[in-house]
Design a protein around this motif. Structure first.
Motif, mmCIF file in Angstrom:
data_model
loop_
_atom_site.group_PDB
_atom_site.id
_atom_site.type_symbol
_atom_site.label_atom_id
_atom_site.label_comp_id
_atom_site.label_asym_id
_atom_site.label_seq_id
_atom_site.Cartn_x
_atom_site.Cartn_y
_atom_site.Cartn_z
ATOM 1 N N GLY A 24 -4.889 -7.432 9.675
ATOM 2 C CA GLY A 24 -4.423 -8.669 9.064
ATOM 3 C C GLY A 24 -3.049 -8.517 8.449
ATOM 4 N N SER A 25 -2.636 -9.535 7.712
ATOM 5 C CA SER A 25 -1.312 -9.567 7.094
ATOM 6 C C SER A 25 -1.409 -9.207 5.614
ATOM 7 C CB SER A 25 -0.691 -10.959 7.251
ATOM 8 O OG SER A 25 -0.511 -11.271 8.627
ATOM 9 N N TYR A 26 -0.462 -8.376 5.162
ATOM 10 C CA TYR A 26 -0.492 -7.880 3.795
ATOM 11 C C TYR A 26 0.905 -7.963 3.175
ATOM 12 C CZ TYR A 26 -4.997 -5.739 5.004
ATOM 13 O OH TYR A 26 -6.290 -5.530 5.398
ATOM 14 N N PRO A 27 1.014 -8.488 1.953
ATOM 15 C CA PRO A 27 2.299 -8.437 1.255
ATOM 16 C C PRO A 27 2.583 -6.997 0.822
ATOM 17 C CG PRO A 27 0.612 -9.305 -0.209
ATOM 18 C CD PRO A 27 -0.035 -9.157 1.140
ATOM 19 N N ALA A 28 3.841 -6.595 0.938
ATOM 20 C CA ALA A 28 4.200 -5.209 0.637
ATOM 21 C C ALA A 28 5.667 -5.130 0.234
ATOM 22 C CB ALA A 28 3.932 -4.323 1.855
ATOM 23 N N ARG A 29 6.081 -3.959 -0.195
ATOM 24 C CA ARG A 29 7.488 -3.651 -0.436
ATOM 25 C C ARG A 29 7.791 -2.278 0.153
ATOM 26 N NH1 ARG A 29 10.412 -6.759 -4.258
ATOM 27 N NH2 ARG A 29 9.112 -8.217 -5.467
ATOM 28 N N VAL A 30 9.043 -2.067 0.525
ATOM 29 C CA VAL A 30 9.461 -0.754 1.006
ATOM 30 C C VAL A 30 9.521 0.192 -0.189
ATOM 31 C CG1 VAL A 30 11.271 0.572 2.144
ATOM 32 C CG2 VAL A 30 10.838 -1.790 2.855
ATOM 33 N N VAL A 31 8.759 1.288 -0.125
ATOM 34 C CA VAL A 31 8.729 2.226 -1.256
ATOM 35 C C VAL A 31 9.412 3.550 -0.929
ATOM 36 C CG1 VAL A 31 6.484 3.260 -0.704
ATOM 37 C CG2 VAL A 31 7.265 3.169 -3.081
ATOM 38 N N ALA A 32 9.516 3.905 0.344
ATOM 39 C CA ALA A 32 10.127 5.189 0.694
ATOM 40 C C ALA A 32 10.768 5.119 2.072
ATOM 41 C CB ALA A 32 9.097 6.307 0.658
ATOM 42 N N ILE A 33 11.937 5.737 2.184
ATOM 43 C CA ILE A 33 12.633 5.851 3.464
ATOM 44 C C ILE A 33 13.117 7.289 3.586
ATOM 45 C CG2 ILE A 33 14.547 5.067 4.902
ATOM 46 C CD1 ILE A 33 14.526 2.445 3.303
ATOM 47 N N TYR A 59 5.521 1.768 3.180
ATOM 48 C CA TYR A 59 5.378 0.468 2.531
ATOM 49 C C TYR A 59 4.269 0.543 1.474
ATOM 50 C CZ TYR A 59 7.563 -0.597 7.037
ATOM 51 O OH TYR A 59 8.384 -0.582 8.148
ATOM 52 N N GLU A 60 4.530 -0.027 0.312
ATOM 53 C CA GLU A 60 3.516 -0.111 -0.744
ATOM 54 C C GLU A 60 2.900 -1.499 -0.706
ATOM 55 O OE1 GLU A 60 4.200 1.729 -4.686
ATOM 56 O OE2 GLU A 60 3.923 -0.296 -5.478
ATOM 57 N N LEU A 61 1.589 -1.555 -0.491
ATOM 58 C CA LEU A 61 0.897 -2.842 -0.460
ATOM 59 C C LEU A 61 0.766 -3.392 -1.874
ATOM 60 C CD1 LEU A 61 -1.868 -2.141 2.194
ATOM 61 C CD2 LEU A 61 0.522 -2.787 2.512
ATOM 62 N N LEU A 62 0.948 -4.692 -2.007
ATOM 63 C CA LEU A 62 1.002 -5.308 -3.334
ATOM 64 C C LEU A 62 -0.345 -5.757 -3.872
ATOM 65 C CD1 LEU A 62 4.273 -7.436 -2.940
ATOM 66 C CD2 LEU A 62 4.010 -5.022 -3.577
ATOM 67 N N ASP A 63 -1.359 -5.819 -3.006
ATOM 68 C CA ASP A 63 -2.665 -6.283 -3.499
ATOM 69 C C ASP A 63 -3.833 -5.485 -2.927
ATOM 70 O OD1 ASP A 63 -2.588 -7.183 -0.904
ATOM 71 O OD2 ASP A 63 -2.799 -9.305 -1.372
ATOM 72 N N GLU A 64 -3.537 -4.251 -2.473
ATOM 73 C CA GLU A 64 -4.592 -3.348 -2.013
ATOM 74 C C GLU A 64 -4.422 -2.020 -2.742
ATOM 75 O OE1 GLU A 64 -7.125 -3.833 -0.010
ATOM 76 O OE2 GLU A 64 -6.616 -5.889 0.576
ATOM 77 N N PHE A 65 -5.539 -1.479 -3.245
ATOM 78 C CA PHE A 65 -5.458 -0.308 -4.103
ATOM 79 C C PHE A 65 -6.496 0.742 -3.709
ATOM 80 C CE2 PHE A 65 -4.305 -4.179 -6.332
ATOM 81 C CZ PHE A 65 -3.051 -3.875 -6.829
ATOM 82 N N LEU A 66 -6.209 1.998 -4.071
ATOM 83 C CA LEU A 66 -7.204 3.045 -3.936
ATOM 84 C C LEU A 66 -8.334 2.783 -4.933
ATOM 85 C CD1 LEU A 66 -4.857 6.157 -3.672
ATOM 86 C CD2 LEU A 66 -6.057 4.997 -1.804
ATOM 87 N N LYS A 67 -9.473 3.389 -4.670
ATOM 88 C CA LYS A 67 -10.642 3.171 -5.527
ATOM 89 C C LYS A 67 -10.737 4.271 -6.585
ATOM 90 C CE LYS A 67 -11.937 -0.327 -2.974
ATOM 91 N NZ LYS A 67 -11.845 -1.722 -3.475
ATOM 92 N N ASP A 68 -11.250 3.893 -7.765
ATOM 93 C CA ASP A 68 -11.512 4.899 -8.788
ATOM 94 C C ASP A 68 -12.880 5.514 -8.530
ATOM 95 O OD1 ASP A 68 -13.429 3.106 -9.734
ATOM 96 O OD2 ASP A 68 -12.160 2.366 -11.359
ATOM 97 N N GLU A 69 -13.321 6.387 -9.421
ATOM 98 C CA GLU A 69 -14.579 7.099 -9.205
ATOM 99 C C GLU A 69 -15.795 6.183 -9.221
ATOM 100 O OE1 GLU A 69 -14.968 8.514 -13.887
ATOM 101 O OE2 GLU A 69 -14.525 9.967 -12.321
ATOM 102 N N ASP A 70 -15.608 4.961 -9.755
ATOM 103 C CA ASP A 70 -16.709 3.997 -9.769
ATOM 104 C C ASP A 70 -16.664 3.036 -8.588
ATOM 105 O OD1 ASP A 70 -17.770 4.969 -12.198
ATOM 106 O OD2 ASP A 70 -16.233 3.866 -13.313
ATOM 107 N N GLY A 71 -15.669 3.241 -7.715
ATOM 108 C CA GLY A 71 -15.553 2.378 -6.547
ATOM 109 C C GLY A 71 -14.796 1.092 -6.798
#
Length: 235
Positions: A24-33, A59-71
């Motif tokens: 799908g489509s995800y909003p993002a920003r360029v974080v590293a080149i 690219y850094e996604l603006l609304d998707e994140f890694l999960k913490d230990e509680d999910g």
């Protein structure tokens, strides 16, 4: 060489796998080149291809994140997606690098200078692909990059992480050593790594580390240590 697309001629910590994102489509920003140097290219239908200079863009996604230990989403740890491609001048209309650059700088305001694109908002179209080396592994892959609508840019979240820029031909060794190991290995696999400025810098770092280890070896045994001896623990 440099970070400018038109300077290139046409024709010539460790990675930890995470669950792939839904297509799908995800909003993002360029974080590293990262300019990763001159890289060998895979043969096409049995015909060898000339080496090409390549970039890795993340690219850094603006609304998707890694999960913490509680999910739950850890909003301090956004998901990153990267891709690697050869660099061509913007006159190469069919090149992936041209499509990517013009999606980020549609009016060519920065005259093909990738270094000016850090932090640029965009829309990533992601798909899922199965690894050829490990068919059980499915990963997210960038299909297209498109510009974000101006009215959406105003509401787009800023980068959570500091932007990263690495230029193989004008290297900053501290930036290099902070890159994930697999990207370091990509850079060191460059066909022009041997004898490069970066190689010389890394030799200096290695020699400095060796000297530090020798100092540790020559220092007093731990059982003889006291509060009054010189503190070389930073080494």
């Amino acid at each position: 060489m440099s970070m400018k697309a038109n300077d290139y001629k046409s024709g010539g910590g460790d990675f930890t796998p995470v669950d792939p994102l839904e297509p799908g489509s995800y909003p993002a920003r360029v974080v590293a080149i990262a300019n990763i140097g001159l890289q060998a290219q895979q043969a096409f239908k049995g015909t060898e291809k000339a080496p090409k200079h390549e970039f890795r863009v993340t690219y850094e996604l603006l609304d998707e994140f890694l999960k913490d230990e509680d999910g739950n989403d850890d909003e301090d740890k956004p998901r990153w997606v990267s891709e690697r491609f050869s660099i061509n001048p913007l006159s190469s209309e069919n090149a992936k690098s041209t499509a990517r650059y013009l999606a980020l700088d549609p009016t060519n305001k920065h005259d093909g200078d990738w270094s000016q694109l850090l932090g640029t908002p965009l829309i990533l179209d992601l798909v899922q692909n199965r690894s050829k080396k490990n068919p059980e592994r499915v990963y997210s892959n960038v299909r297209t990059v498109t510009a974000m609508r101006p009215k959406d840019v105003k509401n787009a979240a800023e980068l959570k992480n500091d932007p990263i820029l690495f230029d193989f031909y004008e290297p900053d060794v501290k930036v290099f050593l902070a890159l994930p190991k697999f990207i370091q290995e990509e850079i060191k696999s460059s066909l022009d790594f041997d004898g490069s400025k970066l190689a010389e810098m890394l030799e200096d770092v290695s020699e400095a580390d060796t000297t530090k280890e020798e100092k540790k070896t020559k220092s007093k045994p731990k059982e003889e240590a006291s509060d009054n001896e010189d503190d070389d623990s930073e080494w």
